[in-house]
Motif scaffolding. Structure first.
Motif, PDB file in Angstrom:
ATOM      1  N   ILE A  10       0.849  -1.208   0.000  1.00 46.43           N
ATOM      2  CA  ILE A  10       0.000   0.000   0.000  1.00 46.43           C
ATOM      3  C   ILE A  10       0.865   1.231   0.000  1.00 46.43           C
ATOM      4  CG2 ILE A  10      -1.655   1.307   1.402  1.00 46.43           C
ATOM      5  CD1 ILE A  10      -2.793  -1.427   2.345  1.00 46.43           C
ATOM      6  N   ALA A  11       1.931   1.189   0.775  1.00 45.99           N
ATOM      7  CA  ALA A  11       2.821   2.343   0.845  1.00 45.99           C
ATOM      8  C   ALA A  11       3.446   2.596  -0.532  1.00 45.99           C
ATOM      9  CB  ALA A  11       3.898   2.098   1.915  1.00 45.99           C
ATOM     10  N   GLU A  16       3.669   5.808  -5.664  1.00 44.59           N
ATOM     11  CA  GLU A  16       3.543   5.860  -7.155  1.00 44.59           C
ATOM     12  C   GLU A  16       2.436   6.811  -7.539  1.00 44.59           C
ATOM     13  OE1 GLU A  16       2.858   2.808 -10.944  1.00 44.59           O
ATOM     14  OE2 GLU A  16       3.115   2.012  -8.898  1.00 44.59           O
ATOM     15  N   ILE A  17       1.351   6.787  -6.757  1.00 41.97           N
ATOM     16  CA  ILE A  17       0.227   7.699  -7.045  1.00 41.97           C
ATOM     17  C   ILE A  17       0.665   9.135  -6.840  1.00 41.97           C
ATOM     18  CG2 ILE A  17      -2.051   8.443  -6.227  1.00 41.97           C
ATOM     19  CD1 ILE A  17      -2.646   5.458  -5.620  1.00 41.97           C
ATOM     20  N   ARG A  21       0.695  12.050  -9.618  1.00 40.35           N
ATOM     21  CA  ARG A  21      -0.033  13.298  -9.400  1.00 40.35           C
ATOM     22  C   ARG A  21       0.850  14.487  -9.701  1.00 40.35           C
ATOM     23  NH1 ARG A  21      -1.347  12.503  -4.536  1.00 40.35           N
ATOM     24  NH2 ARG A  21      -3.411  11.617  -4.889  1.00 40.35           N
ATOM     25  N   GLU A  22       2.114  14.418  -9.209  1.00 40.24           N
ATOM     26  CA  GLU A  22       3.042  15.525  -9.459  1.00 40.24           C
ATOM     27  C   GLU A  22       3.276  15.714 -10.967  1.00 40.24           C
ATOM     28  OE1 GLU A  22       6.544  14.664  -7.335  1.00 40.24           O
ATOM     29  OE2 GLU A  22       5.662  15.027  -5.314  1.00 40.24           O
ATOM     30  N   GLU A  23       3.448  14.598 -11.694  1.00 44.29           N
ATOM     31  CA  GLU A  23       3.672  14.708 -13.149  1.00 44.29           C
ATOM     32  C   GLU A  23       2.451  15.265 -13.845  1.00 44.29           C
ATOM     33  OE1 GLU A  23       4.728  10.832 -14.447  1.00 44.29           O
ATOM     34  OE2 GLU A  23       6.767  10.907 -13.624  1.00 44.29           O
TER      35      GLU A  23
END
Length: 493
Positions: A10-11, A16-17, A21-23
């Motif tokens: 989960i971590a 990765e999420i 999001r940043e990209e």
């Protein structure tokens, strides 16, 4: 699976999420920047673009108007062009019809002039003179003096010109054949005379000219391309066949040659020597005792006789001609006709003469026997020239008896007969002397008047009604009979 085991995964997903999001936020920021740049660009260029777009409709309307006008002009030009083409074609057709009319009138005029000329010739009884120019053969092209000096006129079928020593000499005869003329074209001029023979006239056709000028080719021709003799005989039997319902005919032939002033029978195996005598029947006519006369039933029959005649004729080679005819040859065809309705009888005679070639002795290289032949040939041709000159001048004495040739031909050259001479000439500079002599002789022959031709016919079987024309007594010749003014004719039959 326990929560303790899922926590790391989960971590990882959360990390990765967060990265994605940043990209995504960065990409949205870039798009916002491009949007602002594009808005700024449109803000600056849009008025100009809008102005250009607003100017397009009038331009499009102008183009559309111009296109419509151009299309109309093209359509009008097409109509104009079609009309113009029609008018041009109509004009061409009109001119063509006019030309055809002129050509037809010209042809009729030429035909009419020729008809009147022939009628005048027939009334005067002139000897009809034709000239045939020999083409330049391949074997002639390797020798000297082969320049062509004789020319025919495509617009005047009666004229030809000879260039001699830089001067052009013009000659006018009844008909001139160009070098490419065919045997058929030559015969077409002779054909009416053959019909005259069947109708009861005495006809003579003879070829004259220097050695090697083509006389024998014109008269005899070849198997593939026959000359006047074969064509005349074929035409004669064709005419007889067409008249078989109205007339019956008997045809007989004889053939002689004159070699060194000796008369030889060409139908006999050994070429029997003959003589010309006055017929003892008291008619005063001439005949040839012992001459073989053969009755022929068809053209095929007479074709079987011809090779014997040709093989018996005397020929030798000279420097002027490899197969020179050293004698004068005479083929006589007698046609006796009977009208089935009236019983009237006609007697026609056709004399086909191939004269030996004239030549200058020094040029022919004649020696010994050949020299004697050449001298006799030239002497007999000179005698023929004397007869022609006397006839032309209407002398009271015609020297027919000066040679065997003229003695035999007196029946053909005398009053009341139909005669045609084919003068053969070379077109080459090396033969210009002989050519000029032949043409000058031909012109003299043109002026000889024999009087209207007379038909030999016996009506109804009564001798007193017989119309027989012989040599006119107005010439007042004295023969061995001791009488003056006797009517004389040659009868080879």
């Amino acid at each position: 699976m326990s929560e303790h085991n899922l926590a790391p995964q989960i971590a990882a997903y959360e990390r990765e999420i967060g990265t994605l999001r940043e990209e995504l936020l960065k990409e949205i920021g870039h798009l916002e920047e491009k949007k602002e740049e594009l808005s700024a660009c449109l803000y600056v260029k849009f008025p100009a673009l809008q102005k250009r777009l607003s100017a397009l409709p009038p331009t499009l309307r102008t183009i559309k108007t111009d296109y419509a006008s151009l299309r109309s002009q093209v359509r009008n030009f097409s109509d104009f062009y079609g009309t113009a083409i029609k008018e041009i074609m109509a004009g061409i057709n009109e001119m063509s019809e006019a030309n055809k009319d002129l050509i037809e009138k010209y042809r009729k005029e030429v035909a009419l002039r020729r008809k009147y000329h022939e009628q005048l010739v027939e009334l005067k009884g002139n000897i009809r003179v034709l000239c045939r120019v020999k083409p330049v053969l391949k074997e002639d092209q390797h020798e000297e003096g082969q320049t062509v000096v004789v020319t025919t006129d495509p617009n005047n079928e009666s004229a030809l010109t000879v260039l001699s020593k830089g001067k052009a000499k013009n000659f006018e005869l009844d008909k001139v054949f160009h070098p490419q003329a065919t045997q058929e074209e030559v015969f077409q001029e002779i054909e009416p005379l053959i019909t005259s023979c069947i109708d009861g006239y005495h006809v003579c056709i003879f070829a004259y000219g220097q050695t090697g000028s083509g006389k024998t080719y014109t008269m005899e021709g070849t198997v593939e391309n026959p000359g006047i003799n074969q064509r005349a005989l074929k035409h004669l039997f064709n005419e007889i066949e067409e008249r078989k319902d109205m007339w019956t005919y008997t045809v007989s032939v004889s053939s002689v040659e004159i070699y060194n002033e000796v008369l030889r029978d060409l139908l006999s195996k050994d070429g029997e020597k003959l003589d010309i005598k006055i017929n003892p029947d008291g008619t005063g006519q001439l005949h040839v005792p012992g001459l073989r006369v053969m009755e022929v039933k068809s053209f095929q029959h007479i074709k079987k006789v011809s090779p014997r005649v040709s093989s018996n004729r005397i020929t030798f080679g000279t420097q002027m001609n490899q197969h020179s005819s050293r004698s004068h040859a005479l083929l006589t065809v007698t046609v006796l006709g009977t009208d089935l309705a009236s019983g009237a009888k006609t007697t026609g005679k056709l004399n086909l003469v191939d004269l030996a070639g004239s030549e200058r002795v020094w040029k022919s290289g004649a020696e010994g026997e050949r020299l004697k032949e050449a001298q006799n040939i030239n002497r007999s041709l000179l005698a023929l020239g004397d007869v022609i000159q006397a006839l032309k001048a209407h002398h009271t004495h015609i020297p027919f008896r000066n040679s065997r040739l003229t003695y035999l031909l007196q029946n053909s050259l005398g009053k009341g007969n139909k005669t045609a001479m084919v003068v053969q000439v070379s077109s080459l500079e090396s033969n210009v002397g002989e050519t000029l002599c032949s043409l000058k002789f031909a012109q003299r022959v043109c002026k000889v008047e024999l009087g209207p031709a007379a038909r030999k016919i016996e009506t109804g079987g009564h001798n007193e009604n017989k119309l027989s024309v012989t040599i006119s007594s107005r010439y007042h010749r004295k023969f061995s009979t001791g009488k003056t003014g006797d009517d004389i004719s040659v009868n080879l039959a």
